[in-house]
Design an enzyme around this catalytic site. Structure first.
Site, PDB file in Angstrom:
ATOM      1  N   ALA B  46     -33.474  93.429 -15.084  1.00  0.00           N
ATOM      2  CA  ALA B  46     -32.479  94.552 -16.690  1.00  0.00           C
ATOM      3  C   ALA B  46     -33.746  93.604 -17.955  1.00  0.00           C
ATOM      4  CB  ALA B  46     -31.188  93.640 -16.444  1.00  0.00           C
ATOM      5  N   LYS B 106     -33.584  77.746 -24.407  1.00  0.00           N
ATOM      6  CA  LYS B 106     -33.046  75.883 -24.634  1.00  0.00           C
ATOM      7  C   LYS B 106     -32.731  76.098 -26.089  1.00  0.00           C
ATOM      8  CE  LYS B 106     -38.401  76.465 -25.895  1.00  0.00           C
ATOM      9  NZ  LYS B 106     -38.771  77.127 -25.085  1.00  0.00           N
ATOM     10  N   GLU B 130     -33.824  73.549 -15.375  1.00  0.00           N
ATOM     11  CA  GLU B 130     -34.849  73.080 -15.211  1.00  0.00           C
ATOM     12  C   GLU B 130     -36.390  73.535 -16.658  1.00  0.00           C
ATOM     13  OE1 GLU B 130     -35.322  69.536 -12.715  1.00  0.00           O
ATOM     14  OE2 GLU B 130     -36.367  69.686 -14.900  1.00  0.00           O
ATOM     15  N   GLY B 135     -40.690  72.560 -19.318  1.00  0.00           N
ATOM     16  CA  GLY B 135     -41.727  73.618 -18.516  1.00  0.00           C
ATOM     17  C   GLY B 135     -41.125  73.289 -17.160  1.00  0.00           C
ATOM     18  N   ILE B 137     -41.955  70.512 -15.429  1.00  0.00           N
ATOM     19  CA  ILE B 137     -42.500  69.603 -15.613  1.00  0.00           C
ATOM     20  C   ILE B 137     -40.462  69.379 -14.799  1.00  0.00           C
ATOM     21  CG2 ILE B 137     -42.295  66.938 -16.429  1.00  0.00           C
ATOM     22  CD1 ILE B 137     -44.200  67.775 -18.511  1.00  0.00           C
ATOM     23  N   GLU B 191     -48.038  81.115 -31.056  1.00  0.00           N
ATOM     24  CA  GLU B 191     -47.803  82.087 -32.108  1.00  0.00           C
ATOM     25  C   GLU B 191     -48.051  83.144 -32.949  1.00  0.00           C
ATOM     26  OE1 GLU B 191     -45.302  83.998 -30.129  1.00  0.00           O
ATOM     27  OE2 GLU B 191     -44.474  82.543 -28.460  1.00  0.00           O
ATOM     28  N   LYS B 206     -35.674  70.784 -27.124  1.00  0.00           N
ATOM     29  CA  LYS B 206     -35.873  70.580 -26.214  1.00  0.00           C
ATOM     30  C   LYS B 206     -34.923  68.796 -26.306  1.00  0.00           C
ATOM     31  CE  LYS B 206     -39.444  73.390 -25.201  1.00  0.00           C
ATOM     32  NZ  LYS B 206     -41.100  73.501 -25.370  1.00  0.00           N
ATOM     33  N   GLY B 307     -46.124  78.245 -19.862  1.00  0.00           N
ATOM     34  CA  GLY B 307     -46.979  79.084 -18.879  1.00  0.00           C
ATOM     35  C   GLY B 307     -45.790  79.775 -17.706  1.00  0.00           C
TER      36      GLY B 307
END
Lengths: 442, 442
Positions: B46, B106, B130, B135, B137, B191, B206, B307
């Site tokens: 979507a 998050k 996860e 990321g 890890i 950004e 986080k 990433g």
């Protein structure tokens, strides 16, 4: 506190880890119950000798010598006896009586894992073993679950604390192997019989477990190539440092993609690793597992690899997981071994090497050595030649000075390398092959 | 390949992570099916705009703008849209239609986690996340499962890659904040509007997620104390280096045991950390989470924090877990929040501090400063005074040289410290409070 469902927990073994598990279960029982969604009742501890001295003040009535009776009716059985028998029999009994099993027994899993996992699959039970590799470091769930959607290229692990302690002290203090080993034994880091650690047997068991998980393949223990650290001496450590390396006992689990048929290699040996590599800064008796995955990139997991209370943390995490599964219902999730990749012998592996030779210090020697390497498909990356002061060979009338040649190779196949080293040794110009060490971590 | 049961997977969002998830699901589908015990059929993606340019060559017919229709009938819904709405609505729809949810969102979990987890609990579904913290890890499963039998004392995380990249380059190259930020934006590490990263909002989300897991407590986002790194300048970095520290943006989740009622603190701010600490060697855009647990001791988890493909690895691991759960049966395992510890304001936290002042270089000034600190219950550990060449204050007729005073404190309560710094600023002898930084990692 909420009124939780009760789960009966049986503990087999009350050694360094077992007694900590029992103590923590009792101390933090209410907290663990809230987390698990079920209260965890320690119903008994099976030991061989009721009268053996114990460190913790656990109630005497918990102890029994009748492991089989204890297992019957338990919901979760924690096996911390170690060794193959009677641990294996008890674990299978627990599974067949419908219990989940939590174990830290690497020898058992590396040797009889498939049989045990099959038995659990048959009845829908589950076997948890976070404590069986790298002690308190959470590595089983990351490999089994977090990375289940990725393809692991390579794992390099420092998975034996005793040998890392020894090699680290040899490196940082310039101490001798024997000296540090004696110290390690005195401090309790090494057993009276240190064979399992210093010959790499313990690391090989962990390597088999990690490789099985990482590559979704049953890796039998005898497919793991194993070398220990007893041949590592001060001169090798110094020579490694000079070249920017440190020597670590590594468990390497690698996916080989050179051949048309994908395969894996699992090996334990002392290897050179760049001082810039994250594994180089793992000091003392600590463990670390470095994972290279196709999508996730490089990951490292670091922590205490052994110790009673540290390992007890991993065991209790598994107990909470088992309890949550009981509460949630459903069958256990078995091991994933359908990839079934062949495990190739170490001869087919390619790595870089550092070859140290003592050669006659004469014109043409380097050319001869280079020729033998080239004929053997071993390509030289670096050469460093130093004359060894005072050393000489030949007859009394015509002595020849001896030079030390340290050769760094490009990646070569182990089989080619080893045949080439044999030819070097047999050539007239090489007095002695001082050492041949792999270089890992490119 | 074995003939597996089919599970329908719906993907919401086709950005950097989503397109990688779709590509990997299709590329490694057979392998993932073997691991999951079910084949994972990507039934649709979507998106908001069907005609938006996409990097991957996914079949056009997979795309739809009708997310609600796609969700209906899916077994597993992967939400990678980001933001609160419509992500929240879709996630709740997915849960209520009986699907498991995998998300990397998050912001959503830190803001509406309890509502989402409650909804999943109601229907026995499970939410996997996860990828929502650090990321690629694997940190969620270690905290949620592996350490579920332990008591976590403290987590210190470098959980934002952009700010670590900026601070690392400021430290290693002596570059200015603005300069490095511009570079980071050019390279795609930051950004165009860097607020979420440099002001610590991303790290705070986080931190809330990690603290909730670690302490079995619902941690609302507004209970997380948050400061960014925009005030960090070259002088602070240099001064930190001079004292043996490096400045990192840390997410600190800590159990406070000083008071009779146990509580927790969750905070994000730039802090000094010893160069000897494992977190100090986390360079570039990497992330790492350092965990101190009562039994397990110190653990560290290191890897890529962001990433597209790296995060996709974490997402796919969750998809395999969700599939295994579907195959195994049973209800989802909910979050454990029964500990319900109060989250205290930052004023009640104790840490060490480094206070840098510009003071009049006159006799008695140090005594005055020391007196104010002592009155404020802030105990001095180290003092370093250096005259600033050329700097002066006072009137033209009687100029007074200016000295820089760097004070390292013992542990002090933030509230006391902050009041004391106010009194220092108001005292006649302090010309300027240059910086006040916390020291973490004791």
């Amino acid at each position: 506190m909420i009124d939780h469902r009760r789960l009966r927990v049986a503990l087999l073994g009350a050694g360094a880890v077992g007694s900590q598990v029992a103590a923590l279960l009792r101390k933090h029982g209410d907290e663990l119950a809230d987390r698990a969604g079920a209260s965890l009742e320690l119903v008994g501890i099976a030991v061989r000798d009721l009268d053996a001295p114990r460190e913790t003040d656990l109630p005497k009535e918990l102890f029994t010598t009748d492991a089989e009776q204890l297992i019957l009716g338990a919901d979760i059985v924690i096996e911390l006896m170690g060794g193959i028998e009677p641990a294996k029999t008890y674990v299978l009994q627990a599974i067949n009586s419908g219990a989940d099993v939590v174990t830290a027994n690497k020898a058992l899993l590396a040797t009889h894992g498939p049989e045990i996992f099959d038995a659990a699959d048959q009845v829908g039970a589950q076997v948890y073993y976070e404590a069986a590799a790298a002690g308190a470091i959470p590595i089983i769930r990351p490999l089994r679950d977090s990375l289940a959607g990725d393809r692991i290229r390579r794992i390099m692990g420092i998975v034996n604390g005793t040998t890392n302690y020894i090699l680290d002290r040899m490196d940082t203090e310039g101490a001798d192997f024997g000296e540090v080993l004696a110290d390690a034994q005195r401090l309790g880091y090494a057993e009276a019989d240190p064979t399992a650690d210093v010959e790499g047997y313990d690391a090989a068991q962990k390597a088999a477990i990690l490789a099985s998980l990482a590559f979704h393949t049953t890796v039998p223990l005898d497919a793991v190539h194993r070398e220990g650290i007893t041949a590592i001496d001060k001169a090798m450590i110094d020579s490694a440092r000079h070249a920017g390396y440190v020597i670590k006992l590594l468990a390497v689990c690698e996916r080989l993609t050179d051949d048309p048929q994908e395969s894996i290699s699992v090996r334990v040996y002392p290897a050179l690793i760049s001082r810039e590599h994250p594994l180089a800064s793992v000091h003392g008796a600590n463990n670390a597992v470095f994972v290279e995955a196709e999508a996730a990139g490089n990951l490292m997991f670091y922590g205490a690899g052994a110790g009673g209370v540290q390992t007890a943390s991993a065991v209790l995490g598994d107990v909470v997981s088992a309890a949550r599964r009981h509460v949630a219902g459903g069958v256990g999730v078995g091991e994933s071994t359908l990839a079934n990749l062949p495990v190739v012998p170490v001869g087919r592996v390619t790595t870089r090497y550092q070859i140290t030779l003592e050669v006659d210090d004469q014109p043409g020697v380097l050319a001869t050595v280079a020729g033998i390497l080239s004929d053997g498909r071993v390509s030289i990356a670096t050469v460093e030649q130093t004359v060894i002061p005072g050393a000489s060979t030949g007859s009394e009338s015509e002595t020849i000075a001896v030079a030390r040649l340290v050769i760094g190779t490009h990646r070569a196949r182990e089989q080619d390398l080893s045949e080439t080293v044999d030819r070097l040794a047999a050539s007239g110009v090489v007095e002695r092959v001082v050492s041949v060490l792999r270089v890992e971590g490119d």
